[in-house]
Write a protein that holds these residues in place. Structure first.
Motif, PDB file in Angstrom:
ATOM      1  N   PHE A 148     -41.256 -64.749 -74.623  1.00  0.00           N
ATOM      2  CA  PHE A 148     -40.834 -63.555 -73.909  1.00  0.00           C
ATOM      3  C   PHE A 148     -42.038 -62.872 -73.274  1.00  0.00           C
ATOM      4  O   PHE A 148     -43.090 -62.765 -73.872  1.00  0.00           O
ATOM      5  CB  PHE A 148     -40.149 -62.564 -74.858  1.00  0.00           C
ATOM      6  N   SER A 149     -41.851 -62.406 -72.056  1.00  0.00           N
ATOM      7  CA  SER A 149     -42.931 -61.669 -71.400  1.00  0.00           C
ATOM      8  C   SER A 149     -43.082 -60.301 -72.052  1.00  0.00           C
ATOM      9  O   SER A 149     -42.183 -59.816 -72.733  1.00  0.00           O
ATOM     10  CB  SER A 149     -42.635 -61.526 -69.912  1.00  0.00           C
ATOM     11  N   ASN A 150     -44.211 -59.680 -71.814  1.00  0.00           N
ATOM     12  CA  ASN A 150     -44.495 -58.356 -72.343  1.00  0.00           C
ATOM     13  C   ASN A 150     -43.771 -57.323 -71.468  1.00  0.00           C
ATOM     14  O   ASN A 150     -44.120 -57.148 -70.297  1.00  0.00           O
ATOM     15  CB  ASN A 150     -46.005 -58.110 -72.327  1.00  0.00           C
ATOM     16  N   PRO A 151     -42.784 -56.612 -72.011  1.00  0.00           N
ATOM     17  CA  PRO A 151     -42.041 -55.645 -71.199  1.00  0.00           C
ATOM     18  C   PRO A 151     -42.734 -54.295 -71.062  1.00  0.00           C
ATOM     19  O   PRO A 151     -42.293 -53.458 -70.279  1.00  0.00           O
ATOM     20  CB  PRO A 151     -40.725 -55.495 -71.968  1.00  0.00           C
ATOM     21  N   ALA A 152     -43.813 -54.070 -71.801  1.00  0.00           N
ATOM     22  CA  ALA A 152     -44.459 -52.754 -71.797  1.00  0.00           C
ATOM     23  C   ALA A 152     -44.939 -52.312 -70.409  1.00  0.00           C
ATOM     24  O   ALA A 152     -44.743 -51.147 -70.045  1.00  0.00           O
ATOM     25  CB  ALA A 152     -45.597 -52.714 -72.808  1.00  0.00           C
ATOM     26  N   PRO A 153     -45.554 -53.181 -69.601  1.00  0.00           N
ATOM     27  CA  PRO A 153     -45.974 -52.710 -68.274  1.00  0.00           C
ATOM     28  C   PRO A 153     -44.814 -52.204 -67.425  1.00  0.00           C
ATOM     29  O   PRO A 153     -44.960 -51.215 -66.700  1.00  0.00           O
ATOM     30  CB  PRO A 153     -46.627 -53.944 -67.645  1.00  0.00           C
ATOM     31  N   LEU A 154     -43.656 -52.839 -67.530  1.00  0.00           N
ATOM     32  CA  LEU A 154     -42.469 -52.389 -66.804  1.00  0.00           C
ATOM     33  C   LEU A 154     -42.045 -51.009 -67.292  1.00  0.00           C
ATOM     34  O   LEU A 154     -41.836 -50.086 -66.496  1.00  0.00           O
ATOM     35  CB  LEU A 154     -41.318 -53.383 -66.985  1.00  0.00           C
ATOM     36  N   GLY A 155     -41.897 -50.868 -68.601  1.00  0.00           N
ATOM     37  CA  GLY A 155     -41.479 -49.582 -69.153  1.00  0.00           C
ATOM     38  C   GLY A 155     -42.465 -48.472 -68.845  1.00  0.00           C
ATOM     39  O   GLY A 155     -42.076 -47.357 -68.477  1.00  0.00           O
ATOM     40  N   LEU A 156     -43.746 -48.771 -68.977  1.00  0.00           N
ATOM     41  CA  LEU A 156     -44.779 -47.768 -68.686  1.00  0.00           C
ATOM     42  C   LEU A 156     -44.771 -47.364 -67.218  1.00  0.00           C
ATOM     43  O   LEU A 156     -44.935 -46.189 -66.886  1.00  0.00           O
ATOM     44  CB  LEU A 156     -46.159 -48.300 -69.076  1.00  0.00           C
ATOM     45  N   ALA A 157     -44.578 -48.328 -66.329  1.00  0.00           N
ATOM     46  CA  ALA A 157     -44.547 -48.018 -64.891  1.00  0.00           C
ATOM     47  C   ALA A 157     -43.334 -47.167 -64.538  1.00  0.00           C
ATOM     48  O   ALA A 157     -43.439 -46.208 -63.761  1.00  0.00           O
ATOM     49  CB  ALA A 157     -44.573 -49.308 -64.068  1.00  0.00           C
ATOM     50  N   GLY A 158     -42.180 -47.504 -65.102  1.00  0.00           N
ATOM     51  CA  GLY A 158     -40.982 -46.695 -64.859  1.00  0.00           C
ATOM     52  C   GLY A 158     -41.159 -45.274 -65.354  1.00  0.00           C
ATOM     53  O   GLY A 158     -40.792 -44.302 -64.680  1.00  0.00           O
ATOM     54  N   PHE A 159     -41.749 -45.151 -66.536  1.00  0.00           N
ATOM     55  CA  PHE A 159     -42.034 -43.828 -67.092  1.00  0.00           C
ATOM     56  C   PHE A 159     -43.035 -43.077 -66.224  1.00  0.00           C
ATOM     57  O   PHE A 159     -42.847 -41.898 -65.897  1.00  0.00           O
ATOM     58  CB  PHE A 159     -42.571 -43.984 -68.523  1.00  0.00           C
ATOM     59  N   ALA A 160     -44.109 -43.756 -65.838  1.00  0.00           N
ATOM     60  CA  ALA A 160     -45.187 -43.110 -65.087  1.00  0.00           C
ATOM     61  C   ALA A 160     -44.718 -42.603 -63.726  1.00  0.00           C
ATOM     62  O   ALA A 160     -44.997 -41.461 -63.350  1.00  0.00           O
ATOM     63  CB  ALA A 160     -46.359 -44.076 -64.917  1.00  0.00           C
ATOM     64  N   LEU A 161     -44.031 -43.442 -62.983  1.00  0.00           N
ATOM     65  CA  LEU A 161     -43.607 -43.057 -61.637  1.00  0.00           C
ATOM     66  C   LEU A 161     -42.651 -41.865 -61.685  1.00  0.00           C
ATOM     67  O   LEU A 161     -42.806 -40.893 -60.933  1.00  0.00           O
ATOM     68  CB  LEU A 161     -42.942 -44.233 -60.918  1.00  0.00           C
ATOM     69  N   THR A 162     -41.685 -41.909 -62.588  1.00  0.00           N
ATOM     70  CA  THR A 162     -40.708 -40.830 -62.672  1.00  0.00           C
ATOM     71  C   THR A 162     -41.365 -39.547 -63.164  1.00  0.00           C
ATOM     72  O   THR A 162     -41.096 -38.459 -62.643  1.00  0.00           O
ATOM     73  CB  THR A 162     -39.537 -41.237 -63.593  1.00  0.00           C
ATOM     74  N   THR A 163     -42.239 -39.674 -64.150  1.00  0.00           N
ATOM     75  CA  THR A 163     -42.956 -38.505 -64.664  1.00  0.00           C
ATOM     76  C   THR A 163     -43.828 -37.891 -63.582  1.00  0.00           C
ATOM     77  O   THR A 163     -43.903 -36.665 -63.440  1.00  0.00           O
ATOM     78  CB  THR A 163     -43.802 -38.895 -65.895  1.00  0.00           C
ATOM     79  N   TRP A 164     -44.497 -38.722 -62.787  1.00  0.00           N
ATOM     80  CA  TRP A 164     -45.343 -38.213 -61.704  1.00  0.00           C
ATOM     81  C   TRP A 164     -44.517 -37.392 -60.706  1.00  0.00           C
ATOM     82  O   TRP A 164     -44.902 -36.287 -60.326  1.00  0.00           O
ATOM     83  CB  TRP A 164     -46.052 -39.374 -60.994  1.00  0.00           C
ATOM     84  N   LEU A 165     -43.383 -37.944 -60.279  1.00  0.00           N
ATOM     85  CA  LEU A 165     -42.561 -37.248 -59.287  1.00  0.00           C
ATOM     86  C   LEU A 165     -42.061 -35.899 -59.803  1.00  0.00           C
ATOM     87  O   LEU A 165     -42.158 -34.883 -59.105  1.00  0.00           O
ATOM     88  CB  LEU A 165     -41.385 -38.127 -58.858  1.00  0.00           C
ATOM     89  N   LEU A 166     -41.532 -35.877 -61.034  1.00  0.00           N
ATOM     90  CA  LEU A 166     -41.041 -34.612 -61.576  1.00  0.00           C
ATOM     91  C   LEU A 166     -42.193 -33.637 -61.806  1.00  0.00           C
ATOM     92  O   LEU A 166     -42.059 -32.438 -61.542  1.00  0.00           O
ATOM     93  CB  LEU A 166     -40.276 -34.841 -62.884  1.00  0.00           C
ATOM     94  N   SER A 167     -43.317 -34.134 -62.258  1.00  0.00           N
ATOM     95  CA  SER A 167     -44.457 -33.257 -62.540  1.00  0.00           C
ATOM     96  C   SER A 167     -45.031 -32.626 -61.272  1.00  0.00           C
ATOM     97  O   SER A 167     -45.570 -31.514 -61.325  1.00  0.00           O
ATOM     98  CB  SER A 167     -45.529 -34.029 -63.314  1.00  0.00           C
ATOM     99  N   MET A 168     -44.916 -33.307 -60.141  1.00  0.00           N
ATOM    100  CA  MET A 168     -45.350 -32.693 -58.882  1.00  0.00           C
ATOM    101  C   MET A 168     -44.518 -31.444 -58.580  1.00  0.00           C
ATOM    102  O   MET A 168     -45.046 -30.442 -58.087  1.00  0.00           O
ATOM    103  CB  MET A 168     -45.266 -33.688 -57.717  1.00  0.00           C
TER     104      MET A 168
END
Length: 190
Positions: A10-30
């Motif tokens: 199985f591939s490491n899913p953490a980069p996907l989850g972290l990217a989804g979290f990061a992008l959404t958090t960035w937009l709301l935090s702006m």
């Protein structure tokens, strides 16, 4: 087949989850930091449902066969957070008192605090993400309870820091795996 061999498939899913979290958090935090008005919220909601919500839940489910309880709990929970946030803003925001919204944010801060405690033997980058995130939630909750715009704005800026840290760890995991060596350090586990 051993558990290690099964996990290796199985591939490491953490980069996907972290990217989804990061992008959404960035937009709301702006918006929270005051860079944009609430008129920009529709884009946040779309990303919250598609990437912050759904992609994180997928990443969390992908952590199950890897035996990663922390990853499963974190990604499914924060994916559900983004879905609950989107549903709240779309359908319920004018029907819930601000003090109760403060409790919603505070309780997410409590969850994030004990998740942060769970990172204390993990990579420093992961520790910093959860530390910044629980501070973000507590600042936003305090802003809701007190009506002090400065607390809300501070929560926005700490949220931006949280997003940058999550983007960094996502990038590090992708780049380090692709190069089969450490290009971007994440800090040794304690």
């Amino acid at each position: 087949m051993s558990n290690e061999q099964a996990v290796a498939r199985f591939s490491n899913p953490a980069p996907l989850g972290l990217a989804g979290f990061a992008l959404t958090t960035w937009l709301l935090s702006m918006i929270n930091a005051g860079w944009f008005t609430g008129d920009a919220m529709n884009m946040v909601l779309a990303v919250a449902m598609a990437y912050g919500g759904t992609a994180q839940i997928i990443a969390g489910i992908m952590e199950l066969p890897r035996g990663n309880t922390f990853g499963t709990t974190a990604f499914v929970s924060y994916g559900a957070f983004w879905w609950s946030f989107a549903l709240f803003v779309l359908f319920l925001h004018d029907k819930v008192p601000g003090a109760f919204v403060g409790w919603y944010l505070f309780m997410w801060g409590v969850f994030t605090f004990y998740m942060w405690l769970g990172t204390l033997r993990a990579a420093r980058a992961l520790q910093l993400i959860f530390l910044a995130l629980w501070i973000t939630f507590f600042l936003l909750a305090a802003g809701e309870w007190t009506g002090m715009a400065g607390l809300h704005t501070a929560g926005g800026y700490v949220g931006l820091l949280t997003a940058l840290l999550a983007f960094y760890l996502s990038a590090a995991e992708i780049i380090n795996d692709g190069h089969k060596r450490v290009v971007l350090p994440v800090g040794a586990p304690s």
